[in-house]
Design an enzyme around this catalytic site. Structure first.
Site, PDB file in Angstrom:
ATOM      1  N   CYS A   2       0.874  -1.179   0.000  1.00 13.72           N
ATOM      2  CA  CYS A   2       0.000   0.000   0.000  1.00 13.72           C
ATOM      3  C   CYS A   2       0.906   1.221   0.000  1.00 13.72           C
ATOM      4  O   CYS A   2       2.127   1.114   0.077  1.00 13.72           O
ATOM      5  CB  CYS A   2      -0.844   0.035   1.264  1.00 13.72           C
ATOM      6  SG  CYS A   2      -1.830  -1.426   1.509  1.00 13.72           S
ATOM      7  N   ARG A  33       1.370   1.546  -6.036  1.00 12.79           N
ATOM      8  CA  ARG A  33       1.593   0.563  -4.968  1.00 12.79           C
ATOM      9  C   ARG A  33       0.285  -0.083  -4.531  1.00 12.79           C
ATOM     10  O   ARG A  33       0.275  -1.087  -3.815  1.00 12.79           O
ATOM     11  CB  ARG A  33       2.248   1.221  -3.762  1.00 12.79           C
ATOM     12  CG  ARG A  33       3.592   1.874  -3.991  1.00 12.79           C
ATOM     13  CD  ARG A  33       4.072   2.603  -2.749  1.00 12.79           C
ATOM     14  NE  ARG A  33       4.224   1.688  -1.646  1.00 12.79           N
ATOM     15  CZ  ARG A  33       5.320   0.948  -1.436  1.00 12.79           C
ATOM     16  NH1 ARG A  33       6.323   1.036  -2.271  1.00 12.79           N
ATOM     17  NH2 ARG A  33       5.403   0.131  -0.408  1.00 12.79           N
ATOM     18  N   TRP A  79      -3.794  -1.580  -1.157  1.00 15.15           N
ATOM     19  CA  TRP A  79      -3.777  -2.807  -1.958  1.00 15.15           C
ATOM     20  C   TRP A  79      -4.208  -3.885  -0.969  1.00 15.15           C
ATOM     21  O   TRP A  79      -3.400  -4.316  -0.137  1.00 15.15           O
ATOM     22  CB  TRP A  79      -2.385  -3.078  -2.520  1.00 15.15           C
ATOM     23  CG  TRP A  79      -2.322  -4.370  -3.281  1.00 15.15           C
ATOM     24  CD1 TRP A  79      -1.907  -5.593  -2.826  1.00 15.15           C
ATOM     25  CD2 TRP A  79      -2.735  -4.601  -4.618  1.00 15.15           C
ATOM     26  NE1 TRP A  79      -2.026  -6.547  -3.801  1.00 15.15           N
ATOM     27  CE2 TRP A  79      -2.533  -5.974  -4.913  1.00 15.15           C
ATOM     28  CE3 TRP A  79      -3.248  -3.782  -5.615  1.00 15.15           C
ATOM     29  CZ2 TRP A  79      -2.817  -6.531  -6.151  1.00 15.15           C
ATOM     30  CZ3 TRP A  79      -3.534  -4.346  -6.842  1.00 15.15           C
ATOM     31  CH2 TRP A  79      -3.334  -5.688  -7.107  1.00 15.15           C
ATOM     32  N   ASN A 105       0.933   0.008   6.070  1.00 12.75           N
ATOM     33  CA  ASN A 105       1.347  -0.772   4.898  1.00 12.75           C
ATOM     34  C   ASN A 105       2.075  -2.002   5.442  1.00 12.75           C
ATOM     35  O   ASN A 105       3.018  -1.877   6.198  1.00 12.75           O
ATOM     36  CB  ASN A 105       2.288   0.046   4.011  1.00 12.75           C
ATOM     37  CG  ASN A 105       2.876  -0.798   2.895  1.00 12.75           C
ATOM     38  OD1 ASN A 105       2.240  -1.745   2.438  1.00 12.75           O
ATOM     39  ND2 ASN A 105       4.102  -0.491   2.485  1.00 12.75           N
ATOM     40  N   GLY A 106       1.599  -3.207   5.087  1.00 15.93           N
ATOM     41  CA  GLY A 106       2.241  -4.428   5.562  1.00 15.93           C
ATOM     42  C   GLY A 106       1.196  -5.466   5.924  1.00 15.93           C
ATOM     43  O   GLY A 106       0.019  -5.332   5.598  1.00 15.93           O
ATOM     44  N   GLU A 479       5.284 -21.521 -20.638  1.00 14.49           N
ATOM     45  CA  GLU A 479       5.306 -20.151 -20.093  1.00 14.49           C
ATOM     46  C   GLU A 479       6.430 -19.343 -20.738  1.00 14.49           C
ATOM     47  O   GLU A 479       6.244 -18.173 -21.078  1.00 14.49           O
ATOM     48  CB  GLU A 479       5.461 -20.192 -18.569  1.00 14.49           C
ATOM     49  CG  GLU A 479       5.638 -18.846 -17.892  1.00 14.49           C
ATOM     50  CD  GLU A 479       4.453 -17.895 -18.103  1.00 14.49           C
ATOM     51  OE1 GLU A 479       3.391 -18.334 -18.590  1.00 14.49           O
ATOM     52  OE2 GLU A 479       4.623 -16.692 -17.816  1.00 14.49           O
ATOM     53  N   LYS A 483       5.865 -15.848 -22.771  1.00 12.09           N
ATOM     54  CA  LYS A 483       6.556 -14.606 -22.405  1.00 12.09           C
ATOM     55  C   LYS A 483       7.215 -13.971 -23.622  1.00 12.09           C
ATOM     56  O   LYS A 483       7.160 -12.756 -23.818  1.00 12.09           O
ATOM     57  CB  LYS A 483       7.595 -14.884 -21.316  1.00 12.09           C
ATOM     58  CG  LYS A 483       6.976 -15.053 -19.954  1.00 12.09           C
ATOM     59  CD  LYS A 483       6.592 -13.719 -19.379  1.00 12.09           C
ATOM     60  CE  LYS A 483       5.288 -13.548 -18.674  1.00 12.09           C
ATOM     61  NZ  LYS A 483       4.117 -14.259 -18.921  1.00 12.09           N
ATOM     62  N   GLU A 486       4.394 -12.591 -26.057  1.00  9.34           N
ATOM     63  CA  GLU A 486       3.601 -11.416 -25.649  1.00  9.34           C
ATOM     64  C   GLU A 486       4.470 -10.191 -25.378  1.00  9.34           C
ATOM     65  O   GLU A 486       3.972  -9.089 -25.266  1.00  9.34           O
ATOM     66  CB  GLU A 486       2.745 -11.733 -24.427  1.00  9.34           C
ATOM     67  CG  GLU A 486       3.493 -12.112 -23.181  1.00  9.34           C
ATOM     68  CD  GLU A 486       2.541 -12.310 -22.008  1.00  9.34           C
ATOM     69  OE1 GLU A 486       1.421 -11.794 -22.021  1.00  9.34           O
ATOM     70  OE2 GLU A 486       2.939 -12.991 -21.057  1.00  9.34           O
ATOM     71  N   HIS A 502       7.543 -36.449 -32.884  1.00  6.79           N
ATOM     72  CA  HIS A 502       6.206 -36.689 -33.472  1.00  6.79           C
ATOM     73  C   HIS A 502       5.811 -35.594 -34.437  1.00  6.79           C
ATOM     74  O   HIS A 502       4.629 -35.295 -34.598  1.00  6.79           O
ATOM     75  CB  HIS A 502       5.179 -36.849 -32.346  1.00  6.79           C
ATOM     76  CG  HIS A 502       5.475 -38.001 -31.454  1.00  6.79           C
ATOM     77  ND1 HIS A 502       5.308 -39.304 -31.820  1.00  6.79           N
ATOM     78  CD2 HIS A 502       6.013 -38.032 -30.202  1.00  6.79           C
ATOM     79  CE1 HIS A 502       5.694 -40.104 -30.841  1.00  6.79           C
ATOM     80  NE2 HIS A 502       6.110 -39.356 -29.835  1.00  6.79           N
ATOM     81  N   LYS A 601      -4.098  -6.083 -19.127  1.00  5.25           N
ATOM     82  CA  LYS A 601      -3.612  -6.715 -17.891  1.00  5.25           C
ATOM     83  C   LYS A 601      -4.649  -7.700 -17.370  1.00  5.25           C
ATOM     84  O   LYS A 601      -4.323  -8.723 -16.818  1.00  5.25           O
ATOM     85  CB  LYS A 601      -3.317  -5.656 -16.821  1.00  5.25           C
ATOM     86  CG  LYS A 601      -2.727  -6.223 -15.547  1.00  5.25           C
ATOM     87  CD  LYS A 601      -1.444  -6.981 -15.812  1.00  5.25           C
ATOM     88  CE  LYS A 601      -0.971  -7.792 -14.635  1.00  5.25           C
ATOM     89  NZ  LYS A 601       0.084  -8.759 -15.004  1.00  5.25           N
TER      90      LYS A 601
END
Ligand code: AGP
Length: 606
Positions: A2, A33, A79, A105-106, A479, A483, A486, A502, A601
């Site tokens: 946060c 944040r 957040w 924050n935490g 993956e 990456k 994209e 194959h 996103k």
């Protein structure tokens, strides 16, 4: 993660002694944040004036500027980690008498224990947050000295905090930190506290960085720094040398690179408080009746789907429960066979992906119990599942998912162990020791960034990539290919290495680059043979191998060396190498890595 900010000044800045615009402007700079809710509290003549909103800081601005003018205030942009994003859970949080205001924050790991004690003593809680225990504890210990009450409170806290506290009867702001950043901006007759320098920069470049277990008391134009024993500390004043944009990205060129390098800390946050001292996995998902579960269905999309495939391998190997993995977009339309004996696990960073959400609803309608593995607290998926595991990876700004993915892998590993323990399957102690070493192992991969940069530069003009792996490395090959696709718009395909013969091997030539994940596991010798098959046909190879493994030297000089780790944890280690490879290739091509073309996103539409 946060953003907090606090200001105490006695210079009529611009609109007079009005701290609200200063705090709001600071929050806007800290929104990267966290941005799901926000709040402010001002102190004026022995009264607290506050406003809180669900949503962005711009929603708060209108209310904040209508508050009583003041030159002392604290503010917060959230957040969510505990308690969904809404006005009640927004900070600041207050004590029973609304005399104390706290922004934080935490993560307070022992907040449920503290809350139970406080409730037994008659304290009334209004929010679902961990933070609110702080305001009630300070109330409990307050005896006319705010900093003493804060110190007594923080002695009881297990977890991380960066806090700013007001008491209506004291013209001061008390700030303290442990594990969450706090910076003090030293101005002329004004001092400002923030989670990072970007919010301080408009007022001063002179800063003091608070260390863990230190506090600062802001009074009229002055500040005093103490440790938690109350001793006054003399700390040197630094000078900020970064621009605001550099600070937001912590000096990294893109959020994606910053988030790749945040992974040791993010993985630590996913693990935090989830393996107790008796090596029991604690996930707070008791709402699921695991005695009913005979099969696990995993639905997800994109990168999250790759974590689902890793989860399948791990859950079946460790917990001996059959697992199926589906793309959300397929599951929702194939009229799947689902019963109350199924546990549907939906994995989603945003918790808003339309295809995953639709699949979740489909499975619920057919009687499955549902579990979410989510990063965004309070997201739609997190509110519709029976139980959830939050990643605590912090906001992921880069469109290409990096830290959220390795935190998903961490979470599904914990879930596999949890399920095994529920079935009384013994997990060897070494496994837990290896998990604790994970952040450090990821750090070792990050230290290979120079070597990976060189390889990326050499292959930046490649037109086609294969990414190949076996076993747990197969989903990571997928993956790695995603990456590259994209972020650098290069065609890349991920395959099980055993599938080469194959058909895919027909494509091998000296222009197609094959990236092999060849770290030590039970398929290692087979993957070496696959590499030789490619090499024998003139194909070029990039190899990801463990430490000092030189078995591939006769096949390639383009080698990324990663630390050894137990097989089940290698997906996390190997991923980081491939994230860096993709990032550097894209960056060499001058692509805006944080906002690749055609991508969002969170894909909240079909
Ligand atoms: C990953 O790099 C992509 N941005 C994309 O594949 C993403 O993983 C997918 O859209 C799922 O998003 P979610 O995790 O928010 O559900």
């Amino acid at each position: 993660m946060c953003g907090i900010i606090a200001y105490f000044g006695n210079t009529p800045r611009g609109t007079g002694k009005n701290v609200a615009p200063i705090l709001i402007d600071g929050l806007k700079k800290l929104e990267y944040r966290g941005y799901d809710s926000a709040g402010i509290c001002l102190l004026n003549n022995g009264e607290l004036y506050s406003a809180k909103v669900k949503g962005r800081v711009s929603e708060l601005e209108k209310l904040a500027l209508d508050l009583k003018q003041s030159n002392i205030g604290i503010a917060h942009t959230r957040w969510a980690t505990h308690g969904e994003p809404n006005e009640i859970n927004a900070h600041p949080h207050f004590d029973c008498k609304n005399e104390i205001a706290v922004v934080h924050n935490g993560i307070i790991e022992n907040y449920t224990t503290l809350k139970e004690i406080l409730e037994k003593e008659g304290h009334k809680f209004v929010s679902k947050t961990d933070t609110e225990v702080l305001s009630h504890l300070i109330e409990k210990f307050y005896n006319g000295n705010l900093e003493e009450a804060v110190m007594k409170t923080l002695e009881l806290v297990v977890g991380t905090f960066g806090i700013a506290v007001l008491h209506k009867n004291e013209n001061k702001i008390v700030v303290a930190r442990r594990g969450s950043p706090i910076i003090l901006g030293v101005g002329e007759n004004e001092n400002i506290i923030a989670s990072d320098a970007v919010a301080v920069l408009p007022y001063t470049k002179k800063v003091v960085y608070l260390n863990d277990n230190e506090m600062v008391i802001l009074t009229d134009g002055k500040y005093e720094i103490r440790n938690f024993d109350g001793q006054v500390l003399e700390k040197e004043i630094d000078e900020i040398k970064w621009t605001a944009s550099q600070i937001e990205k912590k000096g990294y060129e893109h959020f994606m690179l910053k988030e790749i390098f945040e992974q040791p800390e993010a993985i630590e946050n996913t693990l935090r408080g989830r393996i107790d001292e008796d090596l029991n996995v604690r996930l707070s998902i008791d709402k699921i009746d695991f005695n009913l579960v005979e099969r696990i269905l995993i639905v997800a999309c994109g990168t999250a789907w790759h974590s689902g495939l890793v989860a399948k391998y791990l859950i079946e190997k460790i917990a001996k429960i059959p697992v199926e993995v589906d793309y959300g977009s397929e599951f929702r339309y194939r009229d799947p066979i689902v019963s109350k004996k199924d546990l549907l696990v939906v994995i989603s960073q945003s918790g808003e992906t339309a295809d995953s959400l639709a699949a979740l609803r489909e499975a619920k309608n057919k009687g499955a119990q549902t579990l979410g593995i989510i990063n965004v607290v309070g997201s739609t998926v997190s509110r519709e599942v029976d139980a959830g595991i939050y990643l605590h990876a912090g906001p992921e700004i880069g469109v290409a998912s990096t830290k959220a993915f390795t935190c998903m892998l961490t979470a599904v590993t914990l879930l596999s162990l949890f399920l095994a323990q529920h079935k009384k399957i013994i997990i060897e102690k070494e496994f837990f020791n290896d998990i604790k070493l994970l952040p450090g192992k990821v750090d070792e991969v990050l230290k290979q960034s120079e070597k990976i940069l060189e390889i990326a530069e050499k292959f930046k003009d490649t037109k086609n990539f294969f990414f190949l792996g076996r076993g747990l490395s197969f989903p990571i090959a997928l993956e790695g290919a995603l990456k590259v696709k994209e972020t650098s718009y290069i065609h890349a395909e991920g395959y099980p290495a055993g599938e080469m013969k194959h058909g895919h091997i027909a494509l091998i030539d000296d222009e197609l680059i094959s990236v092999f994940i060849a770290t030590k596991d039970h398929t290692y010798t087979k993957i070496l043979s696959n590499m030789e098959e490619v090499h024998a046909r003139g194909g070029k190879v990039i190899a990801v191998v463990n430490g000092d493994d030189n078995a591939v030297l006769n096949l390639t000089k383009d080698i990324i060396r990663v630390p050894e780790c137990r097989e089940e944890l290698m997906p996390i280690i190997n991923t980081v190498a491939l994230q860096l490879l993709a990032y550097y290739i894209a960056n060499f091509k001058g692509i805006d890595v944080d906002k690749p073309k055609n991508l969002a996103k969170s894909v909240t539409v079909e």
